[in-house]
Motif scaffolding. Structure first.
Motif, PDB file in Angstrom:
ATOM      1  N   LEU A 191     -10.323   6.271   5.195  1.00  0.00           N
ATOM      2  CA  LEU A 191     -10.685   7.202   4.131  1.00  0.00           C
ATOM      3  C   LEU A 191      -9.864   6.977   2.862  1.00  0.00           C
ATOM      4  CD1 LEU A 191     -11.214  10.553   6.081  1.00  0.00           C
ATOM      5  CD2 LEU A 191     -12.874   8.773   5.509  1.00  0.00           C
ATOM      6  N   TYR A 203     -21.758  11.385   4.687  1.00  0.00           N
ATOM      7  CA  TYR A 203     -21.107  11.619   5.971  1.00  0.00           C
ATOM      8  C   TYR A 203     -22.154  11.871   7.048  1.00  0.00           C
ATOM      9  CZ  TYR A 203     -17.874  13.343   9.496  1.00  0.00           C
ATOM     10  OH  TYR A 203     -17.150  13.501  10.652  1.00  0.00           O
ATOM     11  N   GLN A 211     -23.006  15.736   5.217  1.00  0.00           N
ATOM     12  CA  GLN A 211     -22.451  15.958   3.882  1.00  0.00           C
ATOM     13  C   GLN A 211     -22.799  14.791   2.969  1.00  0.00           C
ATOM     14  OE1 GLN A 211     -18.413  17.701   3.421  1.00  0.00           O
ATOM     15  NE2 GLN A 211     -18.200  17.334   5.617  1.00  0.00           N
ATOM     16  N   LEU A 295      -9.993  12.858   0.156  1.00  0.00           N
ATOM     17  CA  LEU A 295     -11.313  12.760   0.790  1.00  0.00           C
ATOM     18  C   LEU A 295     -11.283  13.369   2.194  1.00  0.00           C
ATOM     19  CD1 LEU A 295     -14.226  11.823   0.907  1.00  0.00           C
ATOM     20  CD2 LEU A 295     -13.406   9.533   1.503  1.00  0.00           C
ATOM     21  N   GLU A 296     -10.185  13.157   2.896  1.00  0.00           N
ATOM     22  CA  GLU A 296     -10.059  13.725   4.241  1.00  0.00           C
ATOM     23  C   GLU A 296     -10.183  15.247   4.206  1.00  0.00           C
ATOM     24  OE1 GLU A 296      -6.219  14.327   6.859  1.00  0.00           O
ATOM     25  OE2 GLU A 296      -6.945  12.277   7.060  1.00  0.00           O
ATOM     26  N   LYS A 298     -11.585  17.052   1.803  1.00  0.00           N
ATOM     27  CA  LYS A 298     -12.924  17.437   1.363  1.00  0.00           C
ATOM     28  C   LYS A 298     -13.915  17.430   2.516  1.00  0.00           C
ATOM     29  CE  LYS A 298     -12.673  15.919  -3.476  1.00  0.00           C
ATOM     30  NZ  LYS A 298     -13.200  14.992  -4.496  1.00  0.00           N
ATOM     31  N   LEU A 299     -13.758  16.458   3.415  1.00  0.00           N
ATOM     32  CA  LEU A 299     -14.713  16.320   4.511  1.00  0.00           C
ATOM     33  C   LEU A 299     -14.439  17.271   5.665  1.00  0.00           C
ATOM     34  CD1 LEU A 299     -15.063  12.436   4.717  1.00  0.00           C
ATOM     35  CD2 LEU A 299     -16.797  14.052   3.933  1.00  0.00           C
TER      36      LEU A 299
END
Length: 301
Positions: A191, A203, A211, A295-296, A298-299
């Motif tokens: 990521l 995702y 996502q 990003l981690e 956010k996901l």
């Protein structure tokens, strides 16, 4: 015209549904990340885009054509994670052969092989056989093969897997440079790397597109991510929450990181200044102050 459009795309293997009603759209531009756990459907999606397999439902278009169409020759290329060249022929011979398959004349195919090897800084490797190359060099040659003819779309599966840091950086820089002319769809579990390379992420989870988000975009509810050198207690998070405009503070990684949510009414960097002043007052060393979330986070947060 969009590069990739899927509508209710579905693929089954017996009783297992690998892709379940996936609808997405990818435009030309910055690299796009394809993320998901093992078995999420990433490889199936890429195989469908290449025309290697056929869907059981829905539709898929690449540049307005069905995958595998003759019109896509030279415009779309895919690079599997474990792609290998034939050990019996030199690198230059094989790249020239691949160029000839795209319609280059014999002379132009040799020139194209030289061009893409120069792009990956391996022009001197043309006379060598693949067995003489290191793992990092082999990966760069494989990417050179994917860039023959300057395709509009390149699908990359784990482009830096197994590479040492220096070669991984070289591959990232190559992708960034080539992105001026080519759009990359990159599947990876790294990521941090995808955050450096990509502007958006798709995702997949259990065959569904769970996502689709922009990595770079600013949301109405803004965040700062503060990473520390050492562990800080909950009392430090309480002090962060009293700074002007802050509406939430999340302490994570055992107190080495804090995600600070704040009101976007004004953007004069006053919060950043106040956070740095608080760190100085408390004698706490920090690693970085990031605008936004990783990003981690956010996901998964």
């Amino acid at each position: 015209m969009s590069l990739i459009v899927t509508r209710n795309l579905t693929k089954r293997y017996g009783s297992k549904t690998a892709l379940d009603d996936v609808s997405l759209q990818v435009e030309a531009g910055a690299p796009v990340a394809l993320v998901g756990p093992n078995g999420a459907g990433k490889t199936t999606l890429m195989s469908l885009m290449c025309g290697y397999i056929q869907p059981d439902g829905g539709s898929l278009e690449i540049l307005g054509y069905a995958p595998g169409s003759r019109q896509l020759l030279g415009k779309v290329c895919a690079l599997p994670q474990d792609a290998l060249l034939d050990p019996n022929f030199s690198v230059g011979e094989q790249l020239a052969f691949f160029a000839s398959l795209q319609g280059f004349s014999a002379k132009d195919a040799r020139l194209e092989a030289e061009r893409v090897l120069e792009l990956v800084q391996l022009k001197d490797a043309a006379r060598h056989k693949p067995t003489a190359l290191s793992h990092g060099m082999s990966k760069r040659v494989a990417i050179a093969q994917a860039l023959i003819g300057t395709p509009q779309l390149v699908l990359l599966d784990e482009p830096t897997a197994g590479l040492d840091p220096a070669n991984a950086r070289a591959v990232r820089e190559l992708i960034s440079h080539a992105s001026e002319q080519t759009t990359f769809l990159i599947s990876s579990h790294n990521l941090e790397e995808l955050e450096r390379l990509c502007d958006s992420v798709l995702y997949l989870d259990k065959g569904k597109l769970s996502q689709s988000l922009s990595i770079k975009s600013e949301s109405v509810e803004r965040f700062l991510t503060l990473s520390l050198q050492d562990i800080a207690g909950e009392e430090f998070g309480d002090k962060l929450s009293t700074l002007p405009g802050v509406h939430s503070v999340k302490r994570q990684h055992n107190g080495r990181e804090f995600i600070i949510g704040f009101e976007p009414a004004s953007r004069d960097y006053g919060l950043e200044k106040a956070a740095l002043e608080l760190l100085a007052e408390e004698g706490i060393r920090y690693r970085q102050l990031l605008n936004g979330k990783s990003l981690e986070d956010k996901l998964f947060s």
